[in-house]
Enzyme design. Structure first.
Site, PDB file in Angstrom:
ATOM      1  N   PRO A  19       0.839  -1.213   0.000  1.00 16.63           N
ATOM      2  CA  PRO A  19       0.000   0.000   0.000  1.00 16.63           C
ATOM      3  C   PRO A  19       0.871   1.259   0.000  1.00 16.63           C
ATOM      4  CG  PRO A  19      -0.538  -1.451   1.858  1.00 16.63           C
ATOM      5  CD  PRO A  19       0.670  -2.018   1.200  1.00 16.63           C
ATOM      6  N   GLU A  20       0.651   2.143  -0.951  1.00 18.11           N
ATOM      7  CA  GLU A  20       1.332   3.438  -0.961  1.00 18.11           C
ATOM      8  C   GLU A  20       0.343   4.507  -0.520  1.00 18.11           C
ATOM      9  OE1 GLU A  20       4.160   4.490  -3.841  1.00 18.11           O
ATOM     10  OE2 GLU A  20       4.575   2.453  -4.481  1.00 18.11           O
TER      11      GLU A  20
ATOM     12  N   HIS B  77      -4.666 -14.442   9.081  1.00 14.94           N
ATOM     13  CA  HIS B  77      -3.988 -13.142   9.142  1.00 14.94           C
ATOM     14  C   HIS B  77      -4.887 -11.994   9.596  1.00 14.94           C
ATOM     15  CE1 HIS B  77      -1.043 -15.530   7.075  1.00 14.94           C
ATOM     16  NE2 HIS B  77      -1.780 -15.597   5.988  1.00 14.94           N
TER      17      HIS B  77
ATOM     18  N   ARG C 185       1.984 -10.435   6.162  1.00 19.88           N
ATOM     19  CA  ARG C 185       3.434 -10.377   6.413  1.00 19.88           C
ATOM     20  C   ARG C 185       3.776  -9.720   7.747  1.00 19.88           C
ATOM     21  NH1 ARG C 185       6.605  -8.827   1.069  1.00 19.88           N
ATOM     22  NH2 ARG C 185       8.306  -9.424   2.445  1.00 19.88           N
TER      23      ARG C 185
ATOM     24  N   ARG D   3      22.274  18.014  -2.518  1.00 21.60           N
ATOM     25  CA  ARG D   3      22.238  16.553  -2.455  1.00 21.60           C
ATOM     26  C   ARG D   3      22.561  15.943  -3.814  1.00 21.60           C
ATOM     27  NH1 ARG D   3      18.314  17.974   1.593  1.00 21.60           N
ATOM     28  NH2 ARG D   3      18.845  16.862   3.506  1.00 21.60           N
TER      29      ARG D   3
END
Ligand code: ZN
Length: 271
Positions: A2-3, A91, A110, A152
């Site tokens: 999931p983003e 789960h 997970r 950077r």
């Protein structure tokens, strides 16, 4: 994984079902998540009403009368609103049962997700206080990107995935936004021009906003007893399209490994 758009979609999906509801009880079936669930959590929130369902980066913030639940979906987590009597499946680790007879159920094969709690301002929580501005809010713009890239030399794609500088742009949306902005993923951040920083900031906002919009059509998947949460996949330009023709120029999309993650790009369209 999931983003940010999936997390925002989840937030919008659960919001009408949880806000204003009282937590009748919280059940922990599996304590061993990314961080162990506090044994005192169930007692801390029982009986409290949920005032607000917010989000900061990829953290969902359920603000209750007793304090704020901080949820993270990790690599594979999902939240669903179900009748409390619905039998658990593999789960299903946590149930937040509501006075509506429904439960907010957290599933995570997970177990990289987490459920934390704070009685303080969640913005001051160690996990949240160093996060960069939200990419969909005004504080994140081309000038911000210009400032943080100046000194950077790290590759721009890797900078986009550093949550202390930019939040919520994971692997998929970093490749997509760089394609939209026509910037090569390997360019040293400080080499981007001011104009490119503005283009890239706009591309990030557009990519995320489009994904949230597409996610809106799958909201029903978050509510109901059957099926999977079904994270959506919008029409992508380059992500996981290596070898396929670029949607703009037709040249094959390329792939390489960058910081142990796959990056996708078009050598012809991106400079
Ligand atoms: Zn191309």
């Amino acid at each position: 994984m999931p983003e940010l758009p999936e997390v925002e979609t989840t937030r919008r999906g659960i919001e009408p079902h949880v806000v204003g509801r009282r937590i009748s009880r919280l059940l922990v079936h599996e304590r061993r998540l990314r961080w162990p669930v506090d044994p005192k959590l169930a007692a801390a929130v029982a009986g409290s009403a949920i005032r607000r369902a917010g989000r900061r980066a990829k953290y969902l913030l359920l603000e209750t009368e007793a304090g704020t639940l901080i949820l993270h979906l990790g690599m594979s987590g999902s939240l669903r609103v179900l009748p409390a009597m619905t039998p658990r499946v593999a789960h299903d680790h946590i149930d937040i049962e509501l006075d509506s007879g429904q439960t907010l159920r957290f599933n995570d094969p997970r177990r990289f997700g987490s459920v934390l709690f704070t009685v303080d301002d969640p913005a001051l929580h160690p996990l949240l206080k160093l996060l960069a501005p939200e990419p969909l809010e005004d504080a994140f713009d081309g000038e911000y990107l210009w400032k943080i890239t100046r000194r950077r030399s790290v590759a721009i794609k890797q900078l986009l995935m550093n949550s202390r500088l930019v939040v919520g742009v994971g692997n998929i949306y970093a490749s997509e936004a760089l394609f939209r902005a026509r910037v090569r993923p390997r360019r040293p951040a400080r080499k981007l021009s001011r104009v490119e920083c503005h283009k890239l900031a706009r591309a990030i906002k557009a990519t995320l906003a489009m994904a949230v919009k597409v996610g809106g059509t799958t909201l029903r998947d978050y509510v109901g007893a059957d099926g999977n949460p079904g994270y959506f996949r919008q029409k992508l330009y380059v992500y996981e399209r290596d070898g396929k023709p670029c949607r703009i120029c037709g040249n094959p999309v390329r792939q390489f490994t960058q910081g142990q993650r796959s990056t996708y790009w078009c050598a012809n369209c991106q400079k």
